[in-house]
Design an enzyme around this catalytic site. Structure first.
Site, PDB file in Angstrom:
ATOM      1  N   HIS A  84      45.405  45.128  44.513  1.00 37.99           N
ATOM      2  CA  HIS A  84      44.776  43.815  44.409  1.00 37.99           C
ATOM      3  C   HIS A  84      44.594  43.374  42.954  1.00 37.99           C
ATOM      4  O   HIS A  84      43.958  42.358  42.677  1.00 37.99           O
ATOM      5  CB  HIS A  84      43.414  43.887  45.119  1.00 37.99           C
ATOM      6  CG  HIS A  84      42.774  42.584  45.398  1.00 37.99           C
ATOM      7  ND1 HIS A  84      41.549  42.217  44.865  1.00 37.99           N
ATOM      8  CD2 HIS A  84      43.175  41.533  46.164  1.00 37.99           C
ATOM      9  CE1 HIS A  84      41.212  41.019  45.293  1.00 37.99           C
ATOM     10  NE2 HIS A  84      42.175  40.572  46.079  1.00 37.99           N
TER      11      HIS A  84
ATOM     12  N   LYS B 131      45.092  41.912  39.178  1.00 38.86           N
ATOM     13  CA  LYS B 131      45.753  40.788  38.505  1.00 38.86           C
ATOM     14  C   LYS B 131      45.709  41.092  37.011  1.00 38.86           C
ATOM     15  O   LYS B 131      44.646  41.003  36.372  1.00 38.86           O
ATOM     16  CB  LYS B 131      45.044  39.465  38.775  1.00 38.86           C
ATOM     17  CG  LYS B 131      45.124  38.998  40.225  1.00 38.86           C
ATOM     18  CD  LYS B 131      43.951  39.455  41.027  1.00 38.86           C
ATOM     19  CE  LYS B 131      43.981  38.847  42.427  1.00 38.86           C
ATOM     20  NZ  LYS B 131      43.101  39.561  43.348  1.00 38.86           N
TER      21      LYS B 131
ATOM     22  N   ASP C 102      52.842  41.287  24.781  1.00 41.48           N
ATOM     23  CA  ASP C 102      53.122  41.945  23.499  1.00 41.48           C
ATOM     24  C   ASP C 102      52.051  42.963  23.099  1.00 41.48           C
ATOM     25  O   ASP C 102      51.881  43.264  21.909  1.00 41.48           O
ATOM     26  CB  ASP C 102      53.274  40.905  22.382  1.00 41.48           C
ATOM     27  CG  ASP C 102      54.538  40.071  22.530  1.00 41.48           C
ATOM     28  OD1 ASP C 102      55.475  40.547  23.190  1.00 41.48           O
ATOM     29  OD2 ASP C 102      54.567  38.947  22.002  1.00 41.48           O
TER      30      ASP C 102
ATOM     31  N   HIS D 265      36.323  31.780  45.260  1.00 39.76           N
ATOM     32  CA  HIS D 265      37.083  33.020  45.203  1.00 39.76           C
ATOM     33  C   HIS D 265      36.741  33.822  43.949  1.00 39.76           C
ATOM     34  O   HIS D 265      37.307  34.882  43.702  1.00 39.76           O
ATOM     35  CB  HIS D 265      38.586  32.690  45.231  1.00 39.76           C
ATOM     36  CG  HIS D 265      39.467  33.870  45.454  1.00 39.76           C
ATOM     37  ND1 HIS D 265      40.254  34.409  44.457  1.00 39.76           N
ATOM     38  CD2 HIS D 265      39.710  34.626  46.554  1.00 39.76           C
ATOM     39  CE1 HIS D 265      40.950  35.424  44.933  1.00 39.76           C
ATOM     40  NE2 HIS D 265      40.632  35.596  46.199  1.00 39.76           N
TER      41      HIS D 265
ATOM     42  N   LYS E  16      35.091  36.200  41.163  1.00 38.13           N
ATOM     43  CA  LYS E  16      34.437  37.506  41.129  1.00 38.13           C
ATOM     44  C   LYS E  16      33.777  37.661  39.752  1.00 38.13           C
ATOM     45  O   LYS E  16      34.421  38.089  38.783  1.00 38.13           O
ATOM     46  CB  LYS E  16      35.430  38.640  41.351  1.00 38.13           C
ATOM     47  CG  LYS E  16      36.267  38.520  42.652  1.00 38.13           C
ATOM     48  CD  LYS E  16      37.602  37.899  42.378  1.00 38.13           C
ATOM     49  CE  LYS E  16      38.617  38.039  43.485  1.00 38.13           C
ATOM     50  NZ  LYS E  16      38.260  37.683  44.802  1.00 38.13           N
TER      51      LYS E  16
ATOM     52  N   ASP F 157      21.457  40.544  32.961  1.00 31.09           N
ATOM     53  CA  ASP F 157      20.512  40.213  31.895  1.00 31.09           C
ATOM     54  C   ASP F 157      21.051  39.089  31.009  1.00 31.09           C
ATOM     55  O   ASP F 157      21.726  38.184  31.502  1.00 31.09           O
ATOM     56  CB  ASP F 157      20.166  41.475  31.098  1.00 31.09           C
ATOM     57  CG  ASP F 157      19.405  42.497  31.949  1.00 31.09           C
ATOM     58  OD1 ASP F 157      18.876  42.105  33.012  1.00 31.09           O
ATOM     59  OD2 ASP F 157      19.346  43.675  31.566  1.00 31.09           O
TER      60      ASP F 157
END
Length: 464
Positions: free
Chosen positions: A209, A211, A216, A382, A384, A389
């Protein structure tokens, strides 16, 4: 003759069910799961044997054989000697030890809010690649955005850049072969991530899952966005699509490069081109948090638990799927008891109805313990994101569910930097302003059969 063959077949299925039940009792992660599988396999092997073959394993075998987690040093200076780390990193020592890596200082960051900003930045960075381009997504579609990515990859390969692409074989199940063939013909090395070897061959449950984009060896991106027009908010009814990506420059780019390389070596047997890390020239301290079903420990769940337990002022969470396990749920409840401002933002619209039903029940129980729950209204959420703090935040691919905790390969970046945390705070404050607070009436006023459906959906928590 036919009757005796049928009888023999039934006996064989029950015998296989008994052996599978013994395996489940020995290796299923929780007692509840072991009981469920064992009863199903013994009593109804005709129904449960095939699902157990695909869903029953709790570990992805062979991926990191022999690798051990070791505590990482944590001091006021990073181990590469180039940049000091923020003293606030010390309270995340458990996360650092979990990863076997120290926090590193000297990072420059850019928060990329929603698909247009994220893909404009990612595609521009890819188009400027001079020597090496590593690209990994769970989903790649052959649509407008997918073809934009394809053209950039082909142009870079034509310019002599070494281009390596990974996509998940299940997540990208509808990616046509001609899309892949065109990239290969143009000099791009591209592979699907799959279980691949005989010990894991039937385990469709384990998915990659992550991404990750690394350009470079100097610039990297992580977050929640995949490659498809829906991530640009172009596909109702989930539009507009709410998501976030993070651009990083600094020492941890080498860590993202390494995690890509581990996935690449699993599939190809070879390493991709790897460039040495560069010293950082920014102020933020960061740690890459990678997790997966090959880990000895339940890294995803432990990461969230440790991060929440470190909070003294606030925990703000944004997740599309709120299906916390016992450890994370307890950490959130303890944070409330410490007086921490705990807020969780979840979608108002479902993309997976079973998960949405289970999330609704978990939200009801959370509200009853003092956790403030909100539903994002404008479109599908969607994102995440985790804010701890006034100085710490994480952006990545990890959802708050068992699939991300234990079944998927995931990656996030945990950043300790007051300025960056302030940006995340501003972003989430805007998101909460577009959300409605959840109260107990959402569950209590639901029709009886819908409430039953929520409780049934919760039975599938370990797979959601």
């Amino acid at each position: 003759m036919t009757l005796s063959m049928l009888t023999a077949g039934i006996l064989l299925l029950h015998l296989l069910g008994v052996f599978a039940a013994m395996h489940a009792v020995m290796y299923t992660r929780t007692p509840q799961g072991a009981i469920g599988w064992a009863l199903g396999l013994v009593l109804l092997p005709y129904v449960t044997l095939l699902p157990y073959l695909y869903l029953g394993s709790s570990r992805f075998l062979g991926y990191r054989t022999g690798r051990r987690r070791r505590p990482a040093p944590l001091s006021s200076a990073s181990t590469d000697g180039h940049a000091a780390i923020d003293p606030g990193c010390a309270r995340f020592a458990a996360v650092s030890a979990l990863q076997g890596q120290p926090f590193r200082g000297g990072h420059r960051l850019r928060l990329l809010i929603d698909g247009d900003a994220a893909f404009d930045a990612m595609l521009a960075a890819m188009a400027a690649a001079e020597s090496c381009l590593l690209v990994q997504f769970f989903i790649i579609h052959d649509d407008g955005l997918g073809r934009r990515l394809q053209q950039v990859l082909l142009q870079r390969a034509d310019a002599g850049v070494r281009v390596c692409v990974l996509y998940d074989g299940v997540g990208s199940h509808d990616l046509p072969q001609h899309y892949v063939d065109a990239l290969r013909a143009g000099g791009v090395t591209i592979h699907p991530f799959s279980t691949h070897r005989w010990r894991n061959r039937f385990q469709l449950n384990f998915r990659n899952h992550r991404k990750i984009v690394v350009v470079d060896g100097t610039c990297a991106f992580v977050g929640g966005l995949n490659v498809g027009d829906e991530y640009l908010g172009l596909k109702p009814p989930l539009a507009p699509w709410r998501d976030t990506q993070l651009e990083l420059r600094g020492p941890v780019v080498a860590e993202l490069q390494r995690h890509f390389a581990e996935d690449w070596r699993w599939i190809t047997g070879n390493l991709p081109p790897l460039l040495p890390p560069l010293p950082g020239h920014g102020d933020a301290s960061a740690l890459v948090v990678a997790s997966g079903p090959a880990d000895e420990l339940e890294t995803g769940s432990l990461f969230f638990t440790a991060a929440i337990n470190a909070a003294r002022e606030r925990v703000w969470l944004s997740t599309p799927y709120f299906v916390p396990d016992h450890s994370v749920r307890a950490a959130l409840q303890l944070a409330v008891l410490r007086g921490v401002d705990v807020r969780v933002l979840i979608p108002a619209r479902p993309d997976h109805r079973t998960v949405f039903l289970a999330s609704t029940l978990h939200a009801y129980h959370a509200v009853r313990t003092g956790i403030r729950m909100f539903r994002y209204q404008p479109g599908f959420l969607h994102q995440k994101a985790l804010l701890i703090d006034h100085d710490s935040a994480a952006i990545g691919s990890m959802n708050l569910d068992s699939r991300s905790f234990r079944l998927n390969f995931e990656v996030s970046a945990l950043v300790v930097d007051a300025a960056f945390a302030g940006e995340v705070e501003t972003m989430l404050t805007t998101d909460f302003s577009h959300a409605h607070a959840i109260d107990e009436r959402e569950y209590l006023d639901a029709p009886y059969l819908r409430r039953v459906a929520m409780h049934v959906a919760r039975l599938f928590d370990p797979l959601l």
